[in-house]
Design an enzyme around this catalytic site. Sequence first.
Site, PDB file in Angstrom:
ATOM      1  N   CYS A 171       1.711  24.830 -15.915  1.00  0.00           N
ATOM      2  CA  CYS A 171       2.074  23.466 -16.329  1.00  0.00           C
ATOM      3  C   CYS A 171       0.813  22.592 -16.373  1.00  0.00           C
ATOM      4  O   CYS A 171      -0.274  23.014 -16.001  1.00  0.00           O
ATOM      5  CB  CYS A 171       3.109  22.867 -15.390  1.00  0.00           C
ATOM      6  SG  CYS A 171       2.461  22.401 -13.778  1.00  0.00           S
TER       7      CYS A 171
ATOM      8  N   CYS B 187      -1.094  22.289 -13.058  1.00  0.00           N
ATOM      9  CA  CYS B 187      -1.809  23.507 -12.683  1.00  0.00           C
ATOM     10  C   CYS B 187      -3.116  23.618 -13.472  1.00  0.00           C
ATOM     11  O   CYS B 187      -4.162  23.955 -12.924  1.00  0.00           O
ATOM     12  CB  CYS B 187      -0.934  24.731 -12.932  1.00  0.00           C
ATOM     13  SG  CYS B 187       0.680  24.649 -12.138  1.00  0.00           S
TER      14      CYS B 187
END
Lengths: 139, 77
Positions: free
Chosen positions: B10, B13
Site C-alpha cells: 500500500c 508501505c
Amino acid sequence: MAEQPVCSCGSSCGEGGPTEGIVQRLIFPCAGVANTGQLTNCAAIQLTEEGYGKAACIALLATGAEGIVRAAKDADEVLILDGCAARCAGKIADSLGICAEQSIVVTELGIEKKGSREYTDDDIETVVSAVWEGEGREE
Amino acid sequence: MTIEVLGTGCMKCKRLLKNVEKAVEETKTEAEIIKIEDINEIMDRGVMLTPGLIINGELIVSGRVADVKEISGYLLE
C-alpha cells in the site's frame, strides 16, 4: 487513483490505525489556482493518506473560525504548504498566531509556477518526499 | 545491518521503504534492505499492523510510517 493492494495497516490506508505516540499534525495547503497551488492540495491529500498528518482547509482558517484555529494551536505540529513565494497560507497562519513547525514553498523545490493548472505525479512525489525528508523545518 | 520493511504494497508501505532508503543513504549506513510483502511472513514476525520496520531483528515501528529523521536516529544508535 489506482486500486490499492489489500493491506494490513488497519484501515483503508490513511484513516484510522494506531495513533498512540504518533505526532498529531495538521497540514494546510495554500490551494492556490496555479499549478503549484493545486499541487499543494494534492500533496496534502496524499500526505494524509500516507499517515503524515491531516489535511485542513486554509480558507476556513482564514475566516478565523474558532474550531479550526484551536485545532491548529492544539496540534503537535502544523505543516504549511505554499505554492509560491507569496506564501499566502503561511501569512494566514502567522496572522492568527499559529506557529508552523514545518513550512514548504513548492517553487523552492524546483517546480516552476505556470499559468496552467497542470502538474505531474513526479511533481507530487517531489513535494511529498520533501515533507517526509524534513525539509522546511527549523534546525 | 539488516533492515526489513514489512508491507503488502500500500502507499504507506511504499513510503516507509523510500524513507528507509533515504535514511540509509544520508547516514551512509552499510545495510541490507529486505522488503517483505507476504502477509504470512509479516505475521510470522509478530507484525499485525503494517507498515513495519525491523532493524537487526528488533521491531522498531509497526502500523505507521516513520519519517527519514526518525529512521536515521535508529540507524545511528
